[in-house]
Design a protein around this motif. Sequence first.
Motif, PDB file in Angstrom:
ATOM      1  N   GLN A  26      78.732  53.437   3.074  1.00 16.80           N
ATOM      2  CA  GLN A  26      77.419  52.813   3.237  1.00 16.80           C
ATOM      3  C   GLN A  26      76.613  53.524   4.328  1.00 16.80           C
ATOM      4  N   ARG A  35      77.526  50.647  -3.311  1.00 21.33           N
ATOM      5  CA  ARG A  35      78.060  49.352  -3.719  1.00 21.33           C
ATOM      6  C   ARG A  35      79.552  49.515  -4.009  1.00 21.33           C
ATOM      7  N   ARG A  95      85.778  41.267   3.263  1.00 17.04           N
ATOM      8  CA  ARG A  95      84.625  40.522   3.792  1.00 17.04           C
ATOM      9  C   ARG A  95      84.785  40.263   5.291  1.00 17.04           C
ATOM     10  N   GLN A 150      73.873  46.531   7.066  1.00 22.04           N
ATOM     11  CA  GLN A 150      74.106  45.686   5.899  1.00 22.04           C
ATOM     12  C   GLN A 150      75.370  46.168   5.187  1.00 22.04           C
ATOM     13  N   PRO A 194      77.249  45.726  -0.951  1.00 23.83           N
ATOM     14  CA  PRO A 194      77.517  44.628  -1.890  1.00 23.83           C
ATOM     15  C   PRO A 194      78.838  44.852  -2.614  1.00 23.83           C
ATOM     16  N   GLY A 238      81.079  44.195  -5.984  1.00 22.32           N
ATOM     17  CA  GLY A 238      81.117  43.820  -7.395  1.00 22.32           C
ATOM     18  C   GLY A 238      82.551  43.623  -7.845  1.00 22.32           C
ATOM     19  N   ASP A 258      78.981  39.861  -5.233  1.00 24.60           N
ATOM     20  CA  ASP A 258      77.526  40.000  -5.195  1.00 24.60           C
ATOM     21  C   ASP A 258      76.970  40.485  -6.528  1.00 24.60           C
ATOM     22  N   LEU A 259      77.842  40.978  -7.389  1.00 23.06           N
ATOM     23  CA  LEU A 259      77.456  41.435  -8.726  1.00 23.06           C
ATOM     24  C   LEU A 259      78.690  41.429  -9.603  1.00 23.06           C
ATOM     25  N   LYS A 287      72.452  37.227  -9.969  1.00 17.63           N
ATOM     26  CA  LYS A 287      73.050  38.438  -9.392  1.00 17.63           C
ATOM     27  C   LYS A 287      73.091  39.566 -10.436  1.00 17.63           C
TER      28      LYS A 287
END
Length: 321
Positions: free
Chosen positions: A92, A100, A136, A164, A167, A169, A186-187, A209
């Motif tokens: 990231q 992602r 997480r 951030q 995300p 998935g 998140d997806l 999402k």
Amino acid sequence: MVQIGYTMMTEQAGPRELVRHVVGAERAGFDFSVTSDHYFPWLESQGHAPYAWSVLGAAAQATSRIPLMTYVTCPTTRYHPAVVAQKAATMQLLSEGRFRLGLGSGENLNEHVVGGGWPAAHIRLEMLEEAVEIIRALFAGGYVNHHGAHFDVESAKLWDLPDQPPPIGIAVSGKRSCELAGQVADLVIATEPEAELLDAFDQHGGSGKPKVGQVPVCYDTDRDTAVARAHEQFRWSVGPWPVNSELPGPAGFDGATRHVRPEDVAAAIPCGADVDAFVEAVKPYAQAGFTEVALVQIGGGHQDAFLDWSEQTLLPALRRL
């Protein structure tokens, strides 16, 4: 409008070629990109399996716009979830927010190499759920200690964290995985245009999402050549997912698909240069509710022509979906 992505298929090209291909995909106008994360190819005829995370780091430096994503990483066997969290946070940062983290419960094909055995499907989902919890927690900062049913983490901390976190998935194929994805992801990621999967995801917290699918295609100006290449390298994909997740190596996939005919593959995968056939292959995903669809051009040495054709012909047609 459905976003159209490009797949860096690590099973069919070497690391330098994969980076060059995603640079071409960015130039051609693809909306995003994904990469597989394999230790083995599905079939020996594909011939490659470089380390996806090194490829991603190089791709982050070689591109400036196109989002990057794992499709997908298994964070439970070959990789410990604490290590996956570190890799994803670093990606990231390298990509300046374009990454992602796509996760899944894995395939025996790739995970058997560490010699830990291959758990039953319900255990693999338990492991995935616990892995996401650890990832997480590490993304949140600070020291993490975790002693769960499947993993231990001892005083771990990520020292380089993006503002951030990427995300997350989760790949789904049935009711339980959809429930897990809806609750913690998140997806959602799927390889079949099944509206029931997306509905189940929505019912468990996934409404609104992103929903990401994937479609194999085989572009060539000669359709017979395209069909032959798709059969040689991608006939494994016509098998059911429960089987694909269990077979331990390319020899197993070769044996399991010995009786798959070229016409069987051509019925499932658009081959040739008929743009309408390619659009028809993507349309069921749009109709099912997918917001993004990544294309896989079959054949590592056949990407440049596909990217040129995509820029001039395919992407404009798909934009009208």
